[in-house]
Design an enzyme around this catalytic site. Sequence first.
Site, PDB file in Angstrom:
ATOM      1  N   TYR A 105       1.036  -1.290   0.817  1.00  0.00           N
ATOM      2  CA  TYR A 105      -0.202  -0.223  -0.042  1.00  0.00           C
ATOM      3  C   TYR A 105       1.206   1.274   0.085  1.00  0.00           C
ATOM      4  O   TYR A 105       1.929   1.083   0.621  1.00  0.00           O
ATOM      5  CB  TYR A 105      -0.968   0.165   1.496  1.00  0.00           C
ATOM      6  CG  TYR A 105      -2.110   1.026   1.488  1.00  0.00           C
ATOM      7  CD1 TYR A 105      -2.966   0.667   0.859  1.00  0.00           C
ATOM      8  CD2 TYR A 105      -1.702   2.104   2.411  1.00  0.00           C
ATOM      9  CE1 TYR A 105      -3.722   2.662   0.307  1.00  0.00           C
ATOM     10  CE2 TYR A 105      -2.494   3.345   2.409  1.00  0.00           C
ATOM     11  CZ  TYR A 105      -3.349   3.313   1.775  1.00  0.00           C
ATOM     12  OH  TYR A 105      -3.917   4.429   1.878  1.00  0.00           O
TER      13      TYR A 105
ATOM     14  N   ASP B 286      -0.341  -7.557   6.780  1.00  0.00           N
ATOM     15  CA  ASP B 286      -2.178  -6.110   6.756  1.00  0.00           C
ATOM     16  C   ASP B 286      -2.639  -6.711   5.483  1.00  0.00           C
ATOM     17  O   ASP B 286      -2.720  -7.836   4.772  1.00  0.00           O
ATOM     18  CB  ASP B 286      -0.782  -5.070   5.359  1.00  0.00           C
ATOM     19  CG  ASP B 286      -2.204  -4.415   5.113  1.00  0.00           C
ATOM     20  OD1 ASP B 286      -3.788  -4.747   5.224  1.00  0.00           O
ATOM     21  OD2 ASP B 286      -2.144  -3.171   4.837  1.00  0.00           O
TER      22      ASP B 286
ATOM     23  N   LYS C 262     -12.028  -0.211   5.577  1.00  0.00           N
ATOM     24  CA  LYS C 262     -12.216  -0.193   4.529  1.00  0.00           C
ATOM     25  C   LYS C 262     -12.959  -1.986   4.968  1.00  0.00           C
ATOM     26  O   LYS C 262     -14.510  -1.580   4.915  1.00  0.00           O
ATOM     27  CB  LYS C 262     -10.868  -1.379   3.213  1.00  0.00           C
ATOM     28  CG  LYS C 262      -9.634  -0.205   2.945  1.00  0.00           C
ATOM     29  CD  LYS C 262      -9.624   0.796   2.551  1.00  0.00           C
ATOM     30  CE  LYS C 262      -8.763   1.849   3.083  1.00  0.00           C
ATOM     31  NZ  LYS C 262      -7.598   1.325   2.745  1.00  0.00           N
TER      32      LYS C 262
HETATM   33  C1  LIG Z   1      -6.575   1.829   3.051  1.00  0.00           C
HETATM   34  C2  LIG Z   1      -4.910   0.744   3.244  1.00  0.00           C
HETATM   35  C3  LIG Z   1      -3.622   1.386   4.113  1.00  0.00           C
HETATM   36  C4  LIG Z   1      -4.121   2.572   5.407  1.00  0.00           C
HETATM   37  O1  LIG Z   1      -5.418   2.567   5.706  1.00  0.00           O
HETATM   38  P1  LIG Z   1      -5.786   3.825   6.626  1.00  0.00           P
HETATM   39  O2  LIG Z   1      -7.473   3.700   7.555  1.00  0.00           O
HETATM   40  O3  LIG Z   1      -6.313   4.874   5.604  1.00  0.00           O
HETATM   41  O4  LIG Z   1      -4.974   4.081   7.009  1.00  0.00           O
HETATM   42  C5  LIG Z   1      -3.184   0.396   4.744  1.00  0.00           C
HETATM   43  N1  LIG Z   1      -3.396  -0.725   3.780  1.00  0.00           N
HETATM   44  C6  LIG Z   1      -3.875  -1.450   3.038  1.00  0.00           C
HETATM   45  C7  LIG Z   1      -3.783  -2.424   2.451  1.00  0.00           C
HETATM   46  C8  LIG Z   1      -4.707   0.112   2.923  1.00  0.00           C
HETATM   47  O5  LIG Z   1      -6.030  -0.639   1.619  1.00  0.00           O
END
Ligand SMILES: *Cc1c(COP(=O)(O)O)cnc(C)c1O
Length: 395
Positions: free
Chosen positions: A111, A185, A210
């Site tokens: 990301y 992640d 998300k």
């Molecule tokens: C959006 C996202 C992040 C960051 O998250 P936020 O809530 O915007 O701080 C980290 N990793 C992935 C894979 C993401 O899609």
Amino acid sequence: MQFDSFTARECPDPRTTAPHILPLYATSSYVFDDINEGIEIFKNIESGHVYSRYANPTVDAVAQKIADLETWGLDWKATPVMTSSGMSAIATLLLGVLKTGDKVLSQANLYGGTTELLKAVFGQIGIETVFIDLKDLKAVESAMKADPSIRMLYCETPANPTLACVDIEALAQLAHQNGALCAIDNTFATPYLQQPFALGVDFVVHSTTKYLNGHGNSTAGIVLGKDHDVMRKQVWKAMKLVGTNCSPFEAWLTHNGLKTFSLRMERHCSNALKIAQFLEAHPAVERVNYPGLASHPDHALASRQMKNGYGAMLSFELKGGYEAGIQAMNRFKMCTLAPTLGDVDTLVLHPASSSHIAVPREVRLQNGITDGLIRLSVGIENPDDLIADLAQAIA
Ligand SMILES: *Cc1c(COP(=O)(O)O)cnc(C)c1O
């Protein structure tokens, strides 16, 4: 009654008026019955809430629910620490478990925010990241053997925007054999599709912004860990002291979203597969990146480590290149142009003209982000409507 004496003591007895919906504890601190209770809570002899930067009942309830999801079916439960965003979850984890001189081993296609965080913020405090292709397990092994200061292997799978996958179980094993921790992640896959703890990782982070929330109305994150002591003494401590705590309202919105989590994921996945198949058969489309298609280079790996489906992120390359990409973006009627993902409505992004506009073209192409590449975060709408919108946009 004194003007300044409103406390929870004035609330009706919660036992006789138990709310159906998780209460939103909009409070910065908590009341002690007497000084002894306060002392015992401060000394950690008795459990209890002190101050909402440390812990908040609404946030705790949501954190525990996500921990249940991530370790569902396992004979232990992860310890969660909820944070203000996905980015702060990653930063809190690294601040909690690494120190200056330690290194991180990771992949180039993380990301975007994570890559920048690792380079610009952690690089500056002497925690460097070595970026290699984590698909190349031989290279991972030699990188770790060559540099014992690599203390953490940090990965993401499937990864943005080509949905490339890495082998979680093999990476966790390699990390452990070489004295490092393994973190992942799991934002794209979610625990509905992928349970990294079952495959041996030590930590899972999420942007709950998300899919876990799913409605695009909150920003929050979470760190989950296998080792309770490390989570409490290092990660929770870092969260509390840096102040990366999650707001109770954001947690409450996430809780609302989680009620439909499995229903949404089921529909997200079936819609995405239908759309991927439609696009793959379309004459204007050069290539479709979706791990659920047999044509995806990581289809076999994804089938092995994901369950219930392949997610709802996909990208496709238009034969007409940059111009075709721009034209399609301007024609969408139902899909929304927005640089986020995981919402109930379908979102489209043209990386070359948006998220990757500052990345030199050669570097972009090396990472599979071609001029005509369009990324879709497939929503839960009627799939026929979505296909009709896509058809007219790329015609
Ligand atoms: C959006 C996202 C992040 C960051 O998250 P936020 O809530 O915007 O701080 C980290 N990793 C992935 C894979 C993401 O899609």
